[in-house]
Design a protein around this motif. Sequence first.
Motif, short mmCIF file in Angstrom:
data_model
loop_
_atom_site.label_atom_id
_atom_site.label_comp_id
_atom_site.label_asym_id
_atom_site.label_seq_id
_atom_site.Cartn_x
_atom_site.Cartn_y
_atom_site.Cartn_z
N TYR A 278 3.16 -13.43 6.06
CA TYR A 278 3.46 -12.28 5.20
C TYR A 278 2.47 -12.15 4.05
O TYR A 278 2.10 -11.04 3.66
CB TYR A 278 4.88 -12.40 4.65
N LYS A 279 2.01 -13.27 3.53
CA LYS A 279 1.08 -13.22 2.41
C LYS A 279 -0.21 -12.49 2.80
O LYS A 279 -0.73 -11.66 2.05
CB LYS A 279 0.76 -14.64 1.94
N THR A 280 -0.71 -12.80 4.00
CA THR A 280 -1.92 -12.13 4.49
C THR A 280 -1.68 -10.64 4.67
O THR A 280 -2.50 -9.80 4.26
CB THR A 280 -2.37 -12.75 5.82
N LEU A 281 -0.55 -10.31 5.29
CA LEU A 281 -0.22 -8.90 5.54
C LEU A 281 -0.09 -8.14 4.22
O LEU A 281 -0.61 -7.02 4.07
CB LEU A 281 1.07 -8.80 6.35
N HIS A 282 0.61 -8.73 3.27
CA HIS A 282 0.80 -8.06 1.98
C HIS A 282 -0.52 -7.93 1.24
O HIS A 282 -0.77 -6.92 0.56
CB HIS A 282 1.80 -8.86 1.14
N ASP A 283 -1.39 -8.92 1.40
CA ASP A 283 -2.70 -8.89 0.74
C ASP A 283 -3.53 -7.70 1.23
O ASP A 283 -4.05 -6.91 0.43
CB ASP A 283 -3.43 -10.20 1.02
N ILE A 284 -3.64 -7.54 2.54
CA ILE A 284 -4.46 -6.44 3.06
C ILE A 284 -3.77 -5.09 2.84
O ILE A 284 -4.42 -4.06 2.70
CB ILE A 284 -4.80 -6.64 4.55
N TYR A 285 -2.43 -5.11 2.79
CA TYR A 285 -1.70 -3.87 2.50
C TYR A 285 -2.01 -3.40 1.08
O TYR A 285 -2.29 -2.21 0.86
CB TYR A 285 -0.20 -4.09 2.68
N GLN A 286 -1.98 -4.32 0.13
CA GLN A 286 -2.29 -3.96 -1.25
C GLN A 286 -3.75 -3.53 -1.39
O GLN A 286 -4.07 -2.60 -2.14
CB GLN A 286 -2.01 -5.16 -2.18
N PHE A 287 -4.62 -4.21 -0.65
CA PHE A 287 -6.04 -3.87 -0.70
C PHE A 287 -6.26 -2.44 -0.20
O PHE A 287 -7.00 -1.66 -0.81
CB PHE A 287 -6.84 -4.86 0.15
N ALA A 288 -5.61 -2.10 0.91
CA ALA A 288 -5.73 -0.74 1.44
C ALA A 288 -5.08 0.27 0.50
O ALA A 288 -5.60 1.37 0.30
CB ALA A 288 -5.07 -0.67 2.82
N HIS A 289 -3.96 -0.12 -0.09
CA HIS A 289 -3.26 0.79 -1.01
C HIS A 289 -4.13 1.10 -2.23
O HIS A 289 -4.14 2.23 -2.72
CB HIS A 289 -1.94 0.15 -1.44
N ASN A 290 -4.86 0.10 -2.71
CA ASN A 290 -5.74 0.32 -3.86
C ASN A 290 -6.87 1.29 -3.54
O ASN A 290 -7.40 1.95 -4.44
CB ASN A 290 -6.33 -1.01 -4.33
N LEU A 291 -7.24 1.36 -2.26
CA LEU A 291 -8.27 2.31 -1.83
C LEU A 291 -7.66 3.63 -1.35
O LEU A 291 -8.35 4.46 -0.76
CB LEU A 291 -9.10 1.70 -0.70
N GLU A 292 -6.33 3.78 -1.60
CA GLU A 292 -5.59 4.98 -1.20
C GLU A 292 -5.64 5.19 0.31
O GLU A 292 -5.79 6.31 0.80
CB GLU A 292 -6.14 6.22 -1.93
N LEU A 293 -5.50 4.09 1.03
CA LEU A 293 -5.48 4.13 2.49
C LEU A 293 -4.21 3.47 3.00
O LEU A 293 -3.54 2.74 2.28
CB LEU A 293 -6.70 3.40 3.07
N GLU A 294 -3.88 3.75 4.26
CA GLU A 294 -2.78 3.07 4.93
C GLU A 294 -3.35 2.08 5.93
O GLU A 294 -4.42 2.30 6.50
CB GLU A 294 -1.89 4.08 5.67
#
Length: 565
Positions: A278-294
């Motif tokens: 989950y930590k990895t998934l949440h990490d890349i999710y936040q990274f994409a969210h910061n770039l305004e991407l899904e």
Amino acid sequence: MFVFDPLNQGLELLAKRDLQKAESLFLKVINDPYVQSEDLDRARSYLNDIRSCQTGSKTLDFDQYKKLSRKTIVSLDMVDDLLAAIYFSPSKTYEDFDREIQEQSQTIISRLKQIKIRDIGARDELFQKIEKSGIQTVKKGLAAGKTNGSPGGFDLHRWETVYRKFVETINPILLERHLELLDYILVTGEIELLDDPKLTVLTPKYRWIIESTLKSKWYLLRSYFFKARSEIQGQFNKKEGTRKYWEEVKYKKIKIFEKCRFHEKNIQKFLYIDKLNYKTLHDIYQFAHNLELELTPRDVSLALRGVDKARDHIKERGGYLMGTRKEFQNRLIELGFGTDNAYQIARQAKKANNHQIAESYQQAMQVAREEIYWYRVPPQNTLFRKDIEDQCCKHLSTVRIHLFDRGRLNKLLLQNGKPLIRQYLVQAYGEEVVDLHCYFRLETIHQYYKLKFFQYHKDALPSVSELIKISRKDYQPMLIDGYQSFVKKRRLNVPDTLMQALKKHSSVTEWEDAYTTPEEKFLLRAWFLMDHGASVTQGLIQKGVLDPGSDMWGFLKGQEPDCKI
């Protein structure tokens, strides 16, 4: 007494003449917001009987109530019908399914509370029964002709969405009921409610296990009763790696997947991959969210090979290319590509094919420059450059085949030259020419140059009908005569080498036909120069301005960027 079915248990108490306890159970049924209407009516009737008996206005036959009470048999028919109703509903998005399940599950909560969940194994067994019977009910509905508007038969992924969300909805209800059972066992000592013949007495160890389970707010694990206390203590103290922990992680992952609108197929694919924590998934999710991407499934797949790979891919989707792709993007921008198109091409194209795209674009611009005397479309033309960029974006490494082998470049050049032809026809024949029924035959590049011939070599322009009637075969000798008169009038000495070169030269776009002569090619170049105010002299011929492949546009670079009529 622990209450699973207050209605039947109330009847049993009523049969035993325990009016006070029976009354409290019937009141519990009446006050239950999720009670079925049929059970509500029965509870009210029995409650009225009790109160009539208490006031002395009615004598009750208690043996009758004993016959009315029946052993509780929890049927899953209502659950199956609910799942089938949701499956056949018009719901499409995860939000639609959530709303539908929340609304319809209210009708079965009282039925779910009648189910005795002894431990985690009993809960899992219940879920398996619900899944199996639910699928059968849905398939029966499909066989009966029911549909939700989607084509085809049983949609496994739709069913998985319905079942997954339903389980997620009812699990807290079952857990709450299970914890009530454990609490009741602690109070009364009735450990036999766990339905295990080996558990007959509530020993201090068993009491400690149940208390620890209540403290953790999770289902009882029956195996704990048969393990050493020290081993069990370690399990209760663990923060990660327990069954409760993994289920919580599963729902957290699902929440991210649904936010990113993953298809159910991908959710099921990634949900049980241990390597995807989950930590990895949440990490890349936040990274994409910061770039305004899904997130996309590709991002998650790359995360299994390393977070950095997933981040690089997300950056590329966000417009931040890396390595050779970044270099290729810069090269495309230098060639004249727009920023967006350069990014799209560099992101999608394979490294081995980069040179093919760049070379095709350069060659298209070169053709426009060399053939400007025919198409009258300069390479700086914004619309033309955009059309070529779009072709590169669409076809990538095969763009050369489409532009040159399949004639797409010729069509694009002709298309961009249409406004010039229209403008010239309006100037020659007036605005009403565009309303003629034969205008589609007039608005061609061949008719345009026929009219040019009459402009430079005849005293008057022909009528529209006369112009259209001149075939290419008839036009050929007229051109040759016009060429000879033109050369004689201007006292030009055209070298044979030039005429031979014009004869041998063939356009990349293959616009020439069987009637194309070197005289016509010479005049086309001469007309282009004269349209831009340049006089065709012997000096221009000697400089090679009219030679095949010469940069006529470069010679006229001091002129306006758009071709004149």
